[in-house]
Write an enzyme that holds these catalytic residues in place. Structure first.
Site, short mmCIF file in Angstrom:
data_model
loop_
_atom_site.label_atom_id
_atom_site.label_comp_id
_atom_site.label_asym_id
_atom_site.label_seq_id
_atom_site.Cartn_x
_atom_site.Cartn_y
_atom_site.Cartn_z
N CYS A 1 -6.55 0.02 -2.37
CA CYS A 1 -7.27 -0.94 -3.19
C CYS A 1 -6.58 -2.28 -2.90
O CYS A 1 -7.19 -3.36 -3.13
CB CYS A 1 -7.39 -1.00 -4.56
SG CYS A 1 -8.42 0.90 -4.89
N VAL A 2 -5.29 -2.36 -2.80
CA VAL A 2 -4.55 -3.86 -2.89
C VAL A 2 -3.96 -4.17 -1.46
O VAL A 2 -3.18 -5.01 -1.35
CB VAL A 2 -3.53 -3.66 -3.66
CG1 VAL A 2 -3.50 -3.36 -5.25
CG2 VAL A 2 -2.09 -2.48 -3.43
#
Length: 379
Positions: A371-372
């Site tokens: 996600c990051v």
């Protein structure tokens, strides 16, 4: 349901990344999942998004510095972001976008191996969703597409993050276009050979694409990714800020091969049902070229045995990130499941180092390593 099982579901809740909703705007039964008829052959589109195990020029990340979003959790989340950045930087360059006011702290925690860039302001750390989707043409060309990030359906402030994709493309000096659809990179998985998979809940949703039919959204995603087929899952509407991103559950390993994180047999909540449906749909689906998809299982942890007791915690092994020569994954404290996940990833990626990180503070935000991060592939 016995007392232990009931406790697990009560503690897990149904609200991944849910506490973030309060920091932004107020949040604005699907049919059985099927695959739609294939569109024109993907070779008609010169640019395509490659599968993620290709070589990368660099990884893009973003530095969170907002107490209005993270509150007292901010310091721990920053430490986890720095750990991920430092680990990836052992294998490929990492460029981290930070606001000028947070850059000193980012440099302090990330160290000299991570490049901190202050010319691209950010609201938060979810680069998979806000960053550009890079595409290649197989002949040395590279461009980028923006998915028109709107804060997961206007659930969080995103004035800066809405422009991250185009600003990174400008920094990288590659052509940039906006897709004809609103969504996030974590909401799509691609096999690099014409096939995508996604949840309806994060795309066929009036908080992103009001008035757009599934057919129109399918066309727009295929245009953006250089694909010709979308395998749709129902997903989970309205119970987490992302509306159930596919990259927390199902991932492509190769054309015709996918991995699904499976719940315990005793798990019966919405996300457990969703995971089982994703596995079932993939098991009977074909790729854009007509090849049957082999769906493999990755066992998830027991939420009664992980370290975190946060109701919105996301314990996703499937949310791993592939960088040059390594797989960056998470571990959650269920030792048996952690070791089994490592063994599975080692079997699937025998030529890569498997790095398992403790990112519990980030997990309280309902996200993980994939996600990051956002990869920039070698053209």
């Amino acid at each position: 349901m016995n007392e232990q099982t009931a406790g697990r579901h009560a503690r897990r809740g149904l609200n991944r990344r849910g506490f973030l909703v309060a920091a932004g705007a107020t949040a604005v039964g699907a049919a059985l999942a099927t695959t739609l008829p294939e569109r024109a052959d993907a070779t008609a589109r010169p640019f395509r998004v490659p599968i993620e195990d290709v070589r990368h020029t660099r990884t893009w990340m973003a530095w969170p510095d907002s107490t209005s979003i993270w509150g007292g959790r901010l310091g721990g989340v920053q430490a986890d972001i720095a750990l991920i950045a430092r680990t990836i930087a052992r294998y490929e360059p990492v460029v981290l976008c930070a606001n000028p006011g947070g850059a000193a702290r980012a440099r302090e925690l990330c160290g000299p191996t991570v490049t901190v860039l202050t010319s691209i302001p950010v609201d938060d750390c979810w680069m998979r969703d806000t960053g550009p989707v890079f595409r290649v043409d197989g002949a040395g060309g590279l461009d980028a597409v923006g998915l028109n990030f709107n804060g997961w359906g206007n659930k969080q402030a995103h004035a800066r993050d809405a422009r991250v994709a185009e600003r990174i493309a400008a920094w990288a000096d590659v052509p940039f276009t906006h897709a004809d659809v609103v969504g996030e990179g974590g909401g799509v998985e691609q096999d690099g050979a014409g096939t995508l998979m996604a949840t309806r809940s994060s795309w066929v949703n009036r908080n992103r694409n009001p008035g757009m039919s599934e057919r129109r959204i399918t066309d727009a995603l295929c245009d953006a990714y250089g694909a010709s087929k979308v395998i749709w899952f129902d997903g989970v509407y309205g119970q987490d800020i992302t509306d159930d991103h596919v990259d927390a559950t199902s991932r492509f390993l190769a054309p015709g091969e996918a991995l699904v994180q499976m719940p315990l047999r005793s798990d019966t909540d919405a996300y457990a049902r969703d995971a089982r449906q994703q596995f079932a749909v993939l098991s009977r689906s074909t790729t854009a070229s007509g090849r049957a998809i082999e769906a493999l299982r990755l066992q998830g942890p027991d939420y009664e045995r992980i370290r975190s007791t946060d109701r919105g915690f996301l314990a996703s092994y499937a949310n791993f990130y592939l960088c040059n020569d390594a797989v960056i994954s998470a571990r959650f404290g269920d030792r048996r499941a952690d070791e089994a996940a490592r063994a599975t990833l080692t079997r699937l990626y025998p030529d890569r180092v498997i790095e398992q990180l403790d990112i519990d503070r980030l997990g309280t935000g309902g996200g993980g390593i994939h996600c990051v991060t956002q990869q920039q592939p070698v053209a």
